[in-house]
Design a protein around this motif. Structure first.
Motif, PDB file in Angstrom:
ATOM      1  N   LEU A  60       0.830  -1.210   0.000  1.00  0.00           N
ATOM      2  CA  LEU A  60       0.000   0.000   0.000  1.00  0.00           C
ATOM      3  C   LEU A  60       0.860   1.254   0.000  1.00  0.00           C
ATOM      4  CD1 LEU A  60      -2.820  -1.084   2.478  1.00  0.00           C
ATOM      5  CD2 LEU A  60      -2.970  -0.887  -0.014  1.00  0.00           C
ATOM      6  N   ARG A  61       1.986   1.220   0.701  1.00  0.00           N
ATOM      7  CA  ARG A  61       2.904   2.365   0.694  1.00  0.00           C
ATOM      8  C   ARG A  61       3.442   2.609  -0.714  1.00  0.00           C
ATOM      9  NH1 ARG A  61       8.323   2.329   2.580  1.00  0.00           N
ATOM     10  NH2 ARG A  61       8.451   0.359   1.405  1.00  0.00           N
ATOM     11  N   ASP A  62       3.849   1.519  -1.373  1.00  0.00           N
ATOM     12  CA  ASP A  62       4.412   1.654  -2.721  1.00  0.00           C
ATOM     13  C   ASP A  62       3.368   2.146  -3.718  1.00  0.00           C
ATOM     14  OD1 ASP A  62       6.770   0.769  -1.633  1.00  0.00           O
ATOM     15  OD2 ASP A  62       6.552  -1.306  -2.357  1.00  0.00           O
ATOM     16  N   LEU A  63       2.138   1.661  -3.597  1.00  0.00           N
ATOM     17  CA  LEU A  63       1.073   2.132  -4.488  1.00  0.00           C
ATOM     18  C   LEU A  63       0.757   3.605  -4.240  1.00  0.00           C
ATOM     19  CD1 LEU A  63      -1.361  -0.930  -4.373  1.00  0.00           C
ATOM     20  CD2 LEU A  63      -0.107  -0.122  -6.384  1.00  0.00           C
ATOM     21  N   ALA A  64       0.772   4.007  -2.976  1.00  0.00           N
ATOM     22  CA  ALA A  64       0.448   5.399  -2.642  1.00  0.00           C
ATOM     23  C   ALA A  64       1.484   6.370  -3.205  1.00  0.00           C
ATOM     24  CB  ALA A  64       0.339   5.555  -1.131  1.00  0.00           C
ATOM     25  N   LYS A  65       2.732   5.918  -3.333  1.00  0.00           N
ATOM     26  CA  LYS A  65       3.759   6.775  -3.932  1.00  0.00           C
ATOM     27  C   LYS A  65       3.378   7.149  -5.362  1.00  0.00           C
ATOM     28  CE  LYS A  65       7.730   5.105  -1.248  1.00  0.00           C
ATOM     29  NZ  LYS A  65       9.036   4.366  -1.303  1.00  0.00           N
ATOM     30  N   LYS A  66       2.652   6.257  -6.025  1.00  0.00           N
ATOM     31  CA  LYS A  66       2.267   6.496  -7.427  1.00  0.00           C
ATOM     32  C   LYS A  66       0.917   7.185  -7.534  1.00  0.00           C
ATOM     33  CE  LYS A  66       1.612   4.060 -11.828  1.00  0.00           C
ATOM     34  NZ  LYS A  66       1.684   2.749 -12.538  1.00  0.00           N
ATOM     35  N   TYR A  67      -0.037   6.793  -6.675  1.00  0.00           N
ATOM     36  CA  TYR A  67      -1.417   7.274  -6.840  1.00  0.00           C
ATOM     37  C   TYR A  67      -1.848   8.327  -5.824  1.00  0.00           C
ATOM     38  CZ  TYR A  67      -1.744   3.377 -10.052  1.00  0.00           C
ATOM     39  OH  TYR A  67      -1.531   2.512 -11.107  1.00  0.00           O
ATOM     40  N   GLY A  68      -1.043   8.550  -4.806  1.00  0.00           N
ATOM     41  CA  GLY A  68      -1.367   9.635  -3.886  1.00  0.00           C
ATOM     42  C   GLY A  68      -1.818   9.163  -2.509  1.00  0.00           C
ATOM     43  N   PRO A  69      -1.916  10.099  -1.548  1.00  0.00           N
ATOM     44  CA  PRO A  69      -2.206   9.766  -0.150  1.00  0.00           C
ATOM     45  C   PRO A  69      -3.652   9.384   0.123  1.00  0.00           C
ATOM     46  CG  PRO A  69      -2.029  12.139  -0.414  1.00  0.00           C
ATOM     47  CD  PRO A  69      -1.644  11.547  -1.726  1.00  0.00           C
ATOM     48  N   VAL A  70      -4.555   9.653  -0.820  1.00  0.00           N
ATOM     49  CA  VAL A  70      -5.942   9.168  -0.721  1.00  0.00           C
ATOM     50  C   VAL A  70      -6.158   8.305  -1.967  1.00  0.00           C
ATOM     51  CG1 VAL A  70      -8.373   9.769  -0.502  1.00  0.00           C
ATOM     52  CG2 VAL A  70      -6.630  11.273   0.485  1.00  0.00           C
ATOM     53  N   MET A  71      -6.194   7.001  -1.787  1.00  0.00           N
ATOM     54  CA  MET A  71      -6.130   6.060  -2.918  1.00  0.00           C
ATOM     55  C   MET A  71      -7.288   5.072  -2.838  1.00  0.00           C
ATOM     56  SD  MET A  71      -2.921   3.531  -3.798  1.00  0.00           S
ATOM     57  CE  MET A  71      -2.913   2.824  -2.136  1.00  0.00           C
ATOM     58  N   PHE A  72      -7.854   4.779  -3.989  1.00  0.00           N
ATOM     59  CA  PHE A  72      -8.968   3.829  -4.059  1.00  0.00           C
ATOM     60  C   PHE A  72      -8.476   2.464  -4.555  1.00  0.00           C
ATOM     61  CE2 PHE A  72     -12.281   1.592  -6.387  1.00  0.00           C
ATOM     62  CZ  PHE A  72     -13.322   1.584  -5.460  1.00  0.00           C
ATOM     63  N   LEU A  73      -8.911   1.422  -3.881  1.00  0.00           N
ATOM     64  CA  LEU A  73      -8.654   0.047  -4.297  1.00  0.00           C
ATOM     65  C   LEU A  73      -9.951  -0.730  -4.202  1.00  0.00           C
ATOM     66  CD1 LEU A  73      -5.461  -0.748  -2.164  1.00  0.00           C
ATOM     67  CD2 LEU A  73      -5.477  -0.068  -4.549  1.00  0.00           C
ATOM     68  N   ARG A  74     -10.077  -1.755  -5.025  1.00  0.00           N
ATOM     69  CA  ARG A  74     -11.168  -2.708  -4.803  1.00  0.00           C
ATOM     70  C   ARG A  74     -10.528  -4.003  -4.333  1.00  0.00           C
ATOM     71  NH1 ARG A  74     -14.575  -1.835  -8.914  1.00  0.00           N
ATOM     72  NH2 ARG A  74     -15.797  -0.523  -7.531  1.00  0.00           N
ATOM     73  N   MET A  75     -10.707  -4.272  -3.042  1.00  0.00           N
ATOM     74  CA  MET A  75     -10.117  -5.459  -2.428  1.00  0.00           C
ATOM     75  C   MET A  75     -11.103  -6.608  -2.587  1.00  0.00           C
ATOM     76  SD  MET A  75      -7.314  -4.129  -1.389  1.00  0.00           S
ATOM     77  CE  MET A  75      -6.604  -5.253  -0.212  1.00  0.00           C
ATOM     78  N   GLY A  76     -10.949  -7.367  -3.697  1.00  0.00           N
ATOM     79  CA  GLY A  76     -11.947  -8.368  -4.007  1.00  0.00           C
ATOM     80  C   GLY A  76     -13.222  -7.669  -4.431  1.00  0.00           C
ATOM     81  N   GLN A  77     -14.250  -7.770  -3.586  1.00  0.00           N
ATOM     82  CA  GLN A  77     -15.521  -7.095  -3.859  1.00  0.00           C
ATOM     83  C   GLN A  77     -15.735  -5.883  -2.955  1.00  0.00           C
ATOM     84  OE1 GLN A  77     -18.252 -10.309  -3.154  1.00  0.00           O
ATOM     85  NE2 GLN A  77     -17.942 -11.243  -5.164  1.00  0.00           N
ATOM     86  N   ILE A  78     -14.709  -5.496  -2.196  1.00  0.00           N
ATOM     87  CA  ILE A  78     -14.864  -4.454  -1.188  1.00  0.00           C
ATOM     88  C   ILE A  78     -14.206  -3.158  -1.654  1.00  0.00           C
ATOM     89  CG2 ILE A  78     -14.382  -3.797   1.195  1.00  0.00           C
ATOM     90  CD1 ILE A  78     -16.352  -6.117   0.916  1.00  0.00           C
ATOM     91  N   ASP A  79     -14.997  -2.074  -1.744  1.00  0.00           N
ATOM     92  CA  ASP A  79     -14.449  -0.754  -2.040  1.00  0.00           C
ATOM     93  C   ASP A  79     -13.643  -0.281  -0.833  1.00  0.00           C
ATOM     94  OD1 ASP A  79     -15.670  -0.809  -4.456  1.00  0.00           O
ATOM     95  OD2 ASP A  79     -17.194   0.701  -4.001  1.00  0.00           O
ATOM     96  N   THR A  80     -12.393   0.101  -1.078  1.00  0.00           N
ATOM     97  CA  THR A  80     -11.486   0.463   0.002  1.00  0.00           C
ATOM     98  C   THR A  80     -10.741   1.735  -0.357  1.00  0.00           C
ATOM     99  OG1 THR A  80     -11.152  -1.892   0.472  1.00  0.00           O
ATOM    100  CG2 THR A  80      -9.573  -0.361   1.440  1.00  0.00           C
ATOM    101  N   VAL A  81     -10.618   2.627   0.619  1.00  0.00           N
ATOM    102  CA  VAL A  81      -9.815   3.838   0.462  1.00  0.00           C
ATOM    103  C   VAL A  81      -8.665   3.771   1.462  1.00  0.00           C
ATOM    104  CG1 VAL A  81      -9.753   6.338   0.833  1.00  0.00           C
ATOM    105  CG2 VAL A  81     -11.610   5.314  -0.496  1.00  0.00           C
ATOM    106  N   VAL A  82      -7.463   4.020   0.977  1.00  0.00           N
ATOM    107  CA  VAL A  82      -6.263   3.942   1.803  1.00  0.00           C
ATOM    108  C   VAL A  82      -5.710   5.345   2.043  1.00  0.00           C
ATOM    109  CG1 VAL A  82      -3.949   2.971   2.038  1.00  0.00           C
ATOM    110  CG2 VAL A  82      -5.742   1.668   0.872  1.00  0.00           C
ATOM    111  N   ILE A  83      -5.473   5.664   3.303  1.00  0.00           N
ATOM    112  CA  ILE A  83      -4.980   6.978   3.716  1.00  0.00           C
ATOM    113  C   ILE A  83      -3.500   6.859   4.052  1.00  0.00           C
ATOM    114  CG2 ILE A  83      -5.225   8.831   5.403  1.00  0.00           C
ATOM    115  CD1 ILE A  83      -7.648   8.478   3.516  1.00  0.00           C
ATOM    116  N   SER A  84      -2.674   7.736   3.459  1.00  0.00           N
ATOM    117  CA  SER A  84      -1.225   7.627   3.654  1.00  0.00           C
ATOM    118  C   SER A  84      -0.550   8.962   3.942  1.00  0.00           C
ATOM    119  CB  SER A  84      -0.572   6.989   2.418  1.00  0.00           C
ATOM    120  OG  SER A  84      -1.151   5.733   2.128  1.00  0.00           O
ATOM    121  N   SER A  85      -1.297   9.970   4.367  1.00  0.00           N
ATOM    122  CA  SER A  85      -0.676  11.254   4.723  1.00  0.00           C
ATOM    123  C   SER A  85      -1.299  11.781   6.010  1.00  0.00           C
ATOM    124  CB  SER A  85      -0.866  12.282   3.605  1.00  0.00           C
ATOM    125  OG  SER A  85      -2.198  12.774   3.595  1.00  0.00           O
ATOM    126  N   PRO A  86      -0.539  12.551   6.796  1.00  0.00           N
ATOM    127  CA  PRO A  86      -1.091  13.125   8.027  1.00  0.00           C
ATOM    128  C   PRO A  86      -2.298  14.017   7.774  1.00  0.00           C
ATOM    129  CG  PRO A  86       1.294  13.251   8.055  1.00  0.00           C
ATOM    130  CD  PRO A  86       0.912  12.805   6.668  1.00  0.00           C
TER     131      PRO A  86
END
Length: 502
Positions: A60-86
């Protein structure tokens, strides 16, 4: 959450009947929807391919470097947002805290926590607020933590004795195993009381540890709700329910003994509150069992893992080890052991060492997942209701954007006291922040500090077989907590003899 390629292929094959539904769902996204950026989601498995060969917090850290600190993923069938900045973490955990104050229900919380009736996973609402108040006022208050000091004193001295005995003749000691046993005993005696029989406590620990091992990570049903039956077919759900029933049987015996004999313990407090109906939302025996699951799981794996990481970092950094050890021995010298805990405030550098270790090695690197209860904006992007939100505390704590020499062990960075455990800075969140912040931080930290201080005071430590400090592996393995992939083995030589306990 590491997934094999074979697992993803299998899921793809058996999921074909729902492919049309998922693709349709993707096609109706409005062009006006400001969804956070993220990697391309493959049909059926979404973004799971990115976790094939990497730990989730790293991926998730490596993906956030490319897509930003608020990032959308679909984990299987689950909509997920990953937060990576203060900044984004502040929005989720403080400014919009109420919106993100609930939790998703996972199979482990459903089964082991009696239908999400514990503190950690119960949905946000009157019941959770009642439990939170119960914890902060009755169970885990500063006063109650102080009352449990004799248990910590006894069990940590016993730990030192066991280490010194196991290390005779220069034989390396499995420190991880002994730390887990110690934290188990502290949590068990705090929860059930000194008078609870050792046999019952051992039965409880056995059942609980089986459950924790089985439940590490997400299950297929957690990521693919429409395929929940696969956890039945594989036997995982059956194994979890079997461990739950074993745990429940032990609970019944312990509660019966406590009701008959009384005594001082967290369980005794809960039984009194149950019987007197003191809460706005009454609790029964099932609620008590769910609460105790949190009390135990939060006070064992996390405590022992935290101490093991601290000792690992000190062994990798001999100068820091020498400085912390000198401080502890200066403060503790010629003092009675029962006075040690009261002197922790004098161990300024040792406390900085613990803070720095928790920065580099948080035992819950992704915190616990949050559930968005109302569509809102975070970082200028729309997060829809029902989305799971993950805060990558590990990534923020190691980011060179927020920390000087981020990958280096430097306890002195905490010297000015501006960063604490309570979320004063959102790049440092070892216990989370906001309404769902860990309520057991004081209990856990008190145990960690005393164990570390006594390990440094009573024992001289060295590496086995001429190993160099830079050869210590720091790979992480995530289950109930993030612990070392390889248990820490060290050579322990007595510095002080442990007083014989009466």
């Amino acid at each position: 959450m590491e997934l094999s390629a074979a697992t993803l292929v299998f899921l793809s094959v058996i999921s074909l009947p729902i492919l049309v539904t998922l693709l349709s769902r993707s096609s109706v996204l409005s062009s006006k929807r400001r969804r956070p950026p993220g990697p391309r989601n493959l049909p059926l498995i979404g973004s799971l391919v990115h976790f094939l060969n990497s730990q989730p917090h790293i991926a998730l850290r490596d993906l956030a470097k490319k897509y930003g600190p608020v990032m959308f993923l679909r984990m299987g069938q689950i909509d997920t947002v990953v937060i990576s900045s203060p900044a984004a973490a502040r929005e989720v955990l403080k400014e919009k805290d109420v919106i993100f104050a609930s939790r998703p229900s996972l199979m482990v919380s459903e089964i082991f926590c009696y239908g999400d009736k514990d503190i950690a996973f119960s949905p946000y609402g009157p019941y959770w607020r009642t439990l939170r108040k119960l914890c902060t006022v009755e169970l885990l208050s500063a006063k109650m933590v102080r009352q449990l000091a004799p248990i910590r004193d006894e069990e940590t001295l016993s730990l030192i004795q066991k280490i010194q005995a196991a290390g005779q003749g220069g034989k390396p000691v499995n420190l991880a195993k002994l730390l887990l046993s110690c934290s188990n005993k502290i949590a068990g005696k705090a929860a059930f009381g000194q008078d609870c029989s050792n046999e019952l406590q051992e039965q409880f620990l056995s059942a609980m540890n089986v459950g924790l091992k089985i439940s590490g990570g997400f299950t297929i049903g957690d990521l693919f709700p429409s395929l929940w039956f696969l956890d039945v077919i594989t036997g995982l759900r059956h194994r979890m329910w079997r461990a739950h029933r074993q745990l429940d049987t032990v609970y019944d015996k312990i509660i019966a003994q406590c009701e008959a004999e009384g005594g001082d313990s967290l369980l005794r407090v809960l039984l009194r509150i149950r019987d007197q109906g003191e809460l706005e939302v009454p609790i029964d025996t099932i609620n008590i069992k769910a609460i105790l699951v949190d009390m135990f799981s939060g006070g064992t794996e996390t405590t022992s893992s935290s101490v093991e990481w601290v000792m690992s970092e000190l062994m990798r950094n001999p100068e820091a080890m020498a400085k912390a050890q000198a401080e502890v021995r200066r403060v503790f010298e010629n003092k009675f052991p029962q006075d040690h805990e009261g002197m922790m405030g004098e161990l300024h550098y040792t406390r900085m060492v613990i803070k720095e270790s928790m920065r580099l090695n948080p035992v819950v690197p992704l915190l616990l997942p949050h559930l968005c209860q109302e569509t809102c904006d975070v970082g200028g992007f729309e997060v829809t209701k029902g989305t799971r939100v993950i805060v990558n505390a590990w990534a923020m704590a190691r980011s060179p954007e927020y920390w000087h020499d981020a990958e280096r062990f430097r306890p002195e960075r905490f010297e000015d006291g501006t960063i604490d455990y309570k979320g004063s800075r959102f790049e440092y969140l070892p216990f989370g922040m906001g309404r769902r912040r860990c309520p057991g931080d004081t209990f856990g930290l008190t145990s960690v500090e005393l164990i570390v201080a006594r390990l440094l005071y009573y024992i001289d430590w060295s590496l086995p077989d001429g190993m160099r400090p830079d050869e210590i592996k720091m790979d992480m393995q995530i289950s109930a907590a993030a612990r070392r992939k390889e248990p820490l083995h060290l050579v322990a030589s007595p510095y002080k003899v442990v007083p014989v306990q009466s």
